[in-house]
Write a protein that holds these residues in place. Structure first.
Motif, mmCIF file in Angstrom:
data_model
loop_
_atom_site.group_PDB
_atom_site.id
_atom_site.type_symbol
_atom_site.label_atom_id
_atom_site.label_comp_id
_atom_site.label_asym_id
_atom_site.label_seq_id
_atom_site.Cartn_x
_atom_site.Cartn_y
_atom_site.Cartn_z
ATOM 1 N N GLY A 1 0.826 -1.197 0.000
ATOM 2 C CA GLY A 1 0.000 0.000 0.000
ATOM 3 C C GLY A 1 0.849 1.231 0.000
ATOM 4 N N SER A 2 0.195 2.324 -0.280
ATOM 5 C CA SER A 2 0.891 3.588 -0.301
ATOM 6 C C SER A 2 1.278 3.998 1.099
ATOM 7 C CB SER A 2 -0.026 4.663 -0.914
ATOM 8 O OG SER A 2 0.555 5.928 -0.830
ATOM 9 N N GLY A 3 2.486 4.489 1.261
ATOM 10 C CA GLY A 3 2.911 4.953 2.567
ATOM 11 C C GLY A 3 2.135 6.171 2.975
ATOM 12 N N GLY A 4 1.758 6.247 4.249
ATOM 13 C CA GLY A 4 1.010 7.386 4.749
ATOM 14 C C GLY A 4 1.882 8.611 4.835
ATOM 15 N N GLY A 5 1.280 9.768 4.712
ATOM 16 C CA GLY A 5 2.010 11.017 4.857
ATOM 17 C C GLY A 5 2.336 11.259 6.311
ATOM 18 N N ASP A 6 3.134 12.285 6.550
ATOM 19 C CA ASP A 6 3.579 12.580 7.908
ATOM 20 C C ASP A 6 2.786 13.693 8.559
ATOM 21 O OD1 ASP A 6 5.565 10.680 7.730
ATOM 22 O OD2 ASP A 6 6.986 12.077 6.806
ATOM 23 N N SER A 7 1.786 14.198 7.882
ATOM 24 C CA SER A 7 1.065 15.347 8.417
ATOM 25 C C SER A 7 0.111 14.971 9.526
ATOM 26 C CB SER A 7 0.285 16.039 7.297
ATOM 27 O OG SER A 7 -0.686 15.154 6.785
ATOM 28 N N GLY A 8 -0.287 13.677 9.591
ATOM 29 C CA GLY A 8 -1.190 13.234 10.642
ATOM 30 C C GLY A 8 -2.629 13.591 10.386
ATOM 31 N N GLY A 9 -2.970 13.980 9.188
ATOM 32 C CA GLY A 9 -4.360 14.319 8.914
ATOM 33 C C GLY A 9 -4.652 14.211 7.445
ATOM 34 N N SER A 10 -5.910 14.425 7.044
ATOM 35 C CA SER A 10 -6.281 14.307 5.646
ATOM 36 C C SER A 10 -5.761 15.497 4.870
ATOM 37 C CB SER A 10 -7.807 14.218 5.514
ATOM 38 O OG SER A 10 -8.402 15.392 5.994
ATOM 39 N N ARG B 1 -2.724 5.834 10.863
ATOM 40 C CA ARG B 1 -1.711 5.796 9.812
ATOM 41 C C ARG B 1 -1.924 4.664 8.827
ATOM 42 N NH1 ARG B 1 -1.980 9.588 9.715
ATOM 43 N NH2 ARG B 1 -0.337 9.766 8.177
ATOM 44 N N GLN B 2 -2.886 3.763 9.099
ATOM 45 C CA GLN B 2 -3.152 2.675 8.177
ATOM 46 C C GLN B 2 -4.584 2.195 8.352
ATOM 47 O OE1 GLN B 2 -0.395 -0.473 9.264
ATOM 48 N NE2 GLN B 2 -1.858 -1.400 10.669
ATOM 49 N N VAL B 3 -5.050 1.413 7.376
ATOM 50 C CA VAL B 3 -6.321 0.708 7.459
ATOM 51 C C VAL B 3 -6.095 -0.664 6.838
ATOM 52 C CG1 VAL B 3 -7.083 1.836 5.315
ATOM 53 C CG2 VAL B 3 -8.749 0.688 6.769
ATOM 54 N N VAL B 4 -6.510 -1.716 7.541
ATOM 55 C CA VAL B 4 -6.241 -3.088 7.108
ATOM 56 C C VAL B 4 -7.492 -3.668 6.447
ATOM 57 C CG1 VAL B 4 -5.469 -5.385 7.817
ATOM 58 C CG2 VAL B 4 -4.626 -3.350 9.023
ATOM 59 N N ARG C 1 -7.316 -2.537 -7.625
ATOM 60 C CA ARG C 1 -7.855 -1.731 -6.522
ATOM 61 C C ARG C 1 -6.748 -0.922 -5.845
ATOM 62 N NH1 ARG C 1 -12.960 -2.096 -5.150
ATOM 63 N NH2 ARG C 1 -14.195 -3.970 -5.588
ATOM 64 N N GLN C 2 -5.595 -1.543 -5.672
ATOM 65 C CA GLN C 2 -4.489 -0.836 -5.029
ATOM 66 C C GLN C 2 -4.114 0.418 -5.825
ATOM 67 O OE1 GLN C 2 -2.942 -2.104 -2.019
ATOM 68 N NE2 GLN C 2 -2.216 0.009 -1.962
ATOM 69 N N LYS C 3 -3.975 0.247 -7.128
ATOM 70 C CA LYS C 3 -3.531 1.354 -7.976
ATOM 71 C C LYS C 3 -4.599 2.414 -8.150
ATOM 72 C CE LYS C 3 -1.954 2.349 -12.687
ATOM 73 N NZ LYS C 3 -1.630 1.757 -14.019
ATOM 74 N N GLU C 4 -5.832 1.975 -8.374
ATOM 75 C CA GLU C 4 -6.893 2.907 -8.765
ATOM 76 C C GLU C 4 -7.720 3.425 -7.593
ATOM 77 O OE1 GLU C 4 -6.981 4.011 -11.701
ATOM 78 O OE2 GLU C 4 -5.860 2.506 -12.850
ATOM 79 N N CYS C 5 -7.623 2.754 -6.449
ATOM 80 C CA CYS C 5 -8.437 3.156 -5.299
ATOM 81 C C CYS C 5 -7.603 3.381 -4.047
ATOM 82 C CB CYS C 5 -9.515 2.107 -5.035
ATOM 83 S SG CYS C 5 -10.531 2.438 -3.567
ATOM 84 N N GLY D 1 -3.755 10.187 4.061
ATOM 85 C CA GLY D 1 -2.530 10.058 4.817
ATOM 86 C C GLY D 1 -2.425 8.750 5.562
ATOM 87 N N ALA D 2 -3.232 7.771 5.204
ATOM 88 C CA ALA D 2 -3.219 6.449 5.831
ATOM 89 C C ALA D 2 -3.048 5.405 4.741
ATOM 90 C CB ALA D 2 -4.518 6.198 6.596
ATOM 91 N N ARG D 3 -2.051 4.538 4.896
ATOM 92 C CA ARG D 3 -1.833 3.518 3.879
ATOM 93 C C ARG D 3 -2.842 2.387 4.036
ATOM 94 N NH1 ARG D 3 3.152 -0.539 5.205
ATOM 95 N NH2 ARG D 3 2.610 -1.036 7.365
ATOM 96 N N VAL D 4 -3.101 1.691 2.934
ATOM 97 C CA VAL D 4 -3.980 0.524 2.944
ATOM 98 C C VAL D 4 -3.111 -0.728 2.982
ATOM 99 C CG1 VAL D 4 -5.740 -0.785 1.694
ATOM 100 C CG2 VAL D 4 -5.799 1.719 1.695
ATOM 101 N N VAL D 5 -3.345 -1.564 3.981
ATOM 102 C CA VAL D 5 -2.617 -2.826 4.144
ATOM 103 C C VAL D 5 -3.570 -3.959 3.797
ATOM 104 C CG1 VAL D 5 -1.410 -4.335 5.762
ATOM 105 C CG2 VAL D 5 -1.162 -1.849 5.957
ATOM 106 N N GLN D 6 -3.179 -4.817 2.871
ATOM 107 C CA GLN D 6 -4.029 -5.927 2.460
ATOM 108 C C GLN D 6 -3.719 -7.176 3.277
ATOM 109 O OE1 GLN D 6 -4.619 -6.698 -1.703
ATOM 110 N NE2 GLN D 6 -3.985 -4.622 -2.264
#
Length: 379
Positions: free
Chosen positions: A35-44, A65-68, A80-84, A93-98
């Motif tokens: 998944g995409s790495g989350g940003g460091d800002s801590g918010g949307s 920082r993530q959603v599983v 889905r990873q690429k397009e969503c 700012g939260a990465r998606v972990v599959q």
């Protein structure tokens, strides 16, 4: 641990066959932390070029920082990873972990105070069965978009899902063009083996009853014994497949002349130039599925934001174009061309042709469905 009233589900069977084969499509290595790495800002943050404009307008500050997400992997989830998932991560700012899909594992997390997963790719009838049993999944946040093609009774538990169809496909090398499930069972007029699902078998009792002359409005409650008797007529001519990719291979290499499979798989074969066709006529339409939460997701803010993102008309339409699944948001249909709608399971013209499965009934009968079918396959 709470126990499900449905001890064995069709999706549980599917997942075992699916992961044993390495995935239903391209069979890449299991993505357990992609998944995409989350940003460091801590918010949307707004401004993603791929995300719908102002998609996060109603979101709270996303601190997770993530959603599983528990899903099925393979090419579908690469898309889905690429397009969503990646565009979502740019905004949230939260990465998606599959994580690998597992029905029983989700049930063990359903009421946990610290579940490992935040979301699971779930069938509508599974959601209905849980609610009926008194073990409802987690409710969506008030600010999450509701999917209007999902029945209102379930909209607070379901978002970001899709519709799909189990269709009849055939080789265009046949001398005649089949038009019904009765033709599928007619091996004299339409010779050749039938590729038939062994693990991915949604709708097989329904199609057998249609082939036996039962009207669509009389399919439910299912007459299992009549369906099994009809399936027995064709069983000597069946070649069973465990994954959709295997079924596609049988058709592509000419080992079988007809197949019961998903519309998306037939579209893929046609796009690859294979001599095949299919019809939505009398197909089994699963009108809605869901990405569903346990009752206390650890990353509830990011999970709800992802559900909201996946429920935008733009994202729903994009998934329809990319992986040939039907939107569960009506405004998404307006974003598809006439040619795209022809290939979309939940497009109104296609819905009218199909048998929309009875989600509430299947939610109550899922375990019986599994038991009777697996016993029949093994007999």
């Amino acid at each position: 641990m709470s126990r499900s009233p449905v001890p064995f589900s069709r999706r549980q069977i599917i997942s075992r066959a699916f992961w044993a084969a390495g995935g239903a499509l391209a069979a890449p290595a299991l993505l357990t932390a992609c998944g995409s790495g989350g940003g460091d800002s801590g918010g949307s943050k707004s401004g993603s070029k791929s995300a719908p404009a102002d998609v996060d307008a109603k979101w709270p500050r996303i601190r997770s920082r993530q959603v599983v997400v528990s899903g099925f992997g393979g090419e579908t989830y690469e898309i889905r990873q690429k397009e969503c998932f990646d565009p979502y991560s740019e905004v949230a700012g939260a990465r998606v972990v599959q994580a690998a899909w597992d029905y029983g594992k989700f049930l063990s997390m359903l009421e946990s105070s610290s579940p490992e997963w935040d979301l699971i790719d779930f069938d509508g009838y599974s959601v209905a069965g849980l609610i009926t049993s008194g073990k409802a999944p987690g409710k969506l946040a008030d600010w999450v978009r509701r999917c209007d093609l999902v029945p209102k009774a379930y909209q607070d538990y379901c978002a970001g899902g899709y519709a799909w169809s189990q269709v009849m496909g055939w080789s265009t090398k046949l001398d005649a063009t089949p038009s019904s499930w009765a033709d599928f069972f007619d091996t004299k007029k339409f010779p050749g083996k039938r590729a038939f699902p062994k693990s991915l078998y949604m709708g097989v009792f329904e199609l057998a009853l249609l082939a036996d002359g039962v009207p669509k409005d009389k399919i439910y409650p299912l007459d299992f014994e009549r369906a099994i008797a009809k399936l027995n007529e064709l069983k000597p001519h069946m070649v069973f497949y465990d994954t959709y990719a295997q079924g596609q291979q049988y058709m592509a290499q000419g080992s079988t002349s007809m197949i019961a499979t998903s519309s998306a798989r037939m579209i893929q074969l046609k796009n690859d130039g294979k001599p095949v066709d299919f019809t939505f006529q009398d197909a089994m339409l699963y009108p809605w599925s869901s990405f569903t939460m346990p009752q206390k997701p650890q990353h509830a803010d990011a999970a709800n934001a992802l559900l909201d993102y996946m429920s935008t008309p733009e994202q729903q339409a994009l998934m329809s174009k990319k992986i040939y699944l039907g939107p569960v948001v009506s405004k998404a249909l307006d974003l598809l061309t006439d040619k795209e709608l022809e290939l979309t399971p939940s497009a109104p013209d296609n819905v009218a042709k199909q048998l929309s499965v009875d989600v509430d009934y299947l939610g109550k009968k899922d375990a019986e469905y599994v038991e009777k079918f697996t016993n029949w396959v093994g007999a």
